[in-house]
Design an enzyme around this catalytic site. Structure first.
Site, PDB file in Angstrom:
ATOM      1  N   CYS A 156     -44.671  22.981  45.566  1.00 56.48           N
ATOM      2  CA  CYS A 156     -45.088  23.222  46.945  1.00 56.48           C
ATOM      3  C   CYS A 156     -46.603  22.992  46.946  1.00 56.48           C
ATOM      4  O   CYS A 156     -47.130  22.363  46.024  1.00 56.48           O
ATOM      5  CB  CYS A 156     -44.666  24.610  47.444  1.00 56.48           C
ATOM      6  SG  CYS A 156     -45.396  26.027  46.620  1.00 56.48           S
ATOM      7  N   THR A 179     -49.220  25.015  46.499  1.00 53.99           N
ATOM      8  CA  THR A 179     -49.864  25.663  45.350  1.00 53.99           C
ATOM      9  C   THR A 179     -48.943  25.769  44.146  1.00 53.99           C
ATOM     10  O   THR A 179     -49.397  26.081  43.043  1.00 53.99           O
ATOM     11  CB  THR A 179     -50.275  27.097  45.714  1.00 53.99           C
ATOM     12  OG1 THR A 179     -49.086  27.814  46.110  1.00 53.99           O
ATOM     13  CG2 THR A 179     -51.299  27.111  46.840  1.00 53.99           C
ATOM     14  N   ARG A 183     -38.644  38.805  23.143  1.00 51.48           N
ATOM     15  CA  ARG A 183     -39.388  39.078  24.375  1.00 51.48           C
ATOM     16  C   ARG A 183     -38.705  38.466  25.591  1.00 51.48           C
ATOM     17  O   ARG A 183     -38.654  39.079  26.659  1.00 51.48           O
ATOM     18  CB  ARG A 183     -40.826  38.561  24.213  1.00 51.48           C
ATOM     19  CG  ARG A 183     -41.568  39.319  23.118  1.00 51.48           C
ATOM     20  CD  ARG A 183     -42.809  38.618  22.648  1.00 51.48           C
ATOM     21  NE  ARG A 183     -43.413  39.334  21.519  1.00 51.48           N
ATOM     22  CZ  ARG A 183     -44.348  38.813  20.726  1.00 51.48           C
ATOM     23  NH1 ARG A 183     -44.782  37.572  20.932  1.00 51.48           N
ATOM     24  NH2 ARG A 183     -44.839  39.532  19.741  1.00 51.48           N
ATOM     25  N   HIS A 222     -40.313  35.445  19.909  1.00 49.13           N
ATOM     26  CA  HIS A 222     -40.368  35.089  21.333  1.00 49.13           C
ATOM     27  C   HIS A 222     -39.003  35.273  21.998  1.00 49.13           C
ATOM     28  O   HIS A 222     -38.925  35.607  23.174  1.00 49.13           O
ATOM     29  CB  HIS A 222     -40.869  33.653  21.495  1.00 49.13           C
ATOM     30  CG  HIS A 222     -42.205  33.436  20.858  1.00 49.13           C
ATOM     31  ND1 HIS A 222     -43.329  34.097  21.274  1.00 49.13           N
ATOM     32  CD2 HIS A 222     -42.565  32.673  19.798  1.00 49.13           C
ATOM     33  CE1 HIS A 222     -44.348  33.737  20.511  1.00 49.13           C
ATOM     34  NE2 HIS A 222     -43.914  32.878  19.605  1.00 49.13           N
TER      35      HIS A 222
HETATM   36  C1  RB5 Z   1     -47.236  25.240  53.006  1.00 44.62           C
HETATM   37  O1  RB5 Z   1     -48.264  25.068  53.898  1.00 44.62           O
HETATM   38  C2  RB5 Z   1     -47.690  26.092  51.818  1.00 44.62           C
HETATM   39  O2  RB5 Z   1     -47.833  27.416  52.198  1.00 44.62           O
HETATM   40  C3  RB5 Z   1     -46.713  25.964  50.679  1.00 44.62           C
HETATM   41  O3  RB5 Z   1     -46.585  24.627  50.311  1.00 44.62           O
HETATM   42  C4  RB5 Z   1     -47.068  26.695  49.395  1.00 44.62           C
HETATM   43  O4  RB5 Z   1     -48.367  26.394  48.995  1.00 44.62           O
HETATM   44  C5  RB5 Z   1     -46.768  28.123  49.354  1.00 44.62           C
HETATM   45  O5  RB5 Z   1     -46.870  28.800  48.327  1.00 44.62           O
END
Ligand code: RB5
Length: 147
Positions: free
Chosen positions: A69, A71, A140, A137
């Site tokens: 997405c 971020t 965990r 690992h």
């Molecule tokens: C969309 O605008 C944005 O919020 C989405 O792509 C993402 O970054 C959310 O975590």
């Protein structure tokens, strides 16, 4: 561990071109890509795409998943709500390898507004080429699964 070399890809509207570039890159590495979209650029909701991809992995239909997405954060949070999913967001290759080696991550999340295409493909390579080390690992990771 069973491997089927099938990998599911999904994203929201913020990451469609990068997702499609990653799909071609992964196919060239010998993986069967299951790209569940979306394909049109209208604004959409990342939780449904993260959860749909996670369910493909949790069911065993796909061995791994890569989701994106803006971020990488929101879609990762949605995927991790599905039982059996271990998904990390990576913006560097060290972390991408380590989430396989130490965390046995079955999904990777990338922020299309955070990393450029070249780095994103290196992150994908680092993630796909690394193997889980097991041993301490595994203890965990089992604790995560039992929580
Ligand atoms: C969309 O605008 C944005 O919020 C989405 O792509 C993402 O970054 C959310 O975590």
């Amino acid at each position: 561990m069973t491997t089927n070399k099938r990998i599911v890809l999904s994203s929201d509207h913020a990451a469609i071109p990068l997702r499609q570039t990653i799909a071609k890159h992964i196919e060239a590495k010998g993986w069967e890509v299951v790209d569940i979209g979306p394909t049109t650029p209208e604004s959409t909701h990342y939780p449904k795409h993260g959860q749909a991809a996670a369910e493909r992995v949790a069911s065993g239909d796909c061995e791994r998943g890569i989701i994106l997405c803006g971020t990488g954060q929101g879609i990762m949070m949605a995927a991790n709500k599905v039982k059996g999913i271990r998904c990390g967001v990576c913006s560097d290759t060290f972390s991408a390898a380590m989430i396989r080696q130490h965390n046995n991550a079955n999904m990777l999340s990338i922020g299309a507004r955070v990393v450029g295409e070249g780095l994103a493909l290196e992150i994908v390579d680092a993630y796909l080429d690394a193997e889980f080390e097991g041993g301490r690992h595994a203890t965990r990771v089992d604790m995560i699964e039992e929580a």
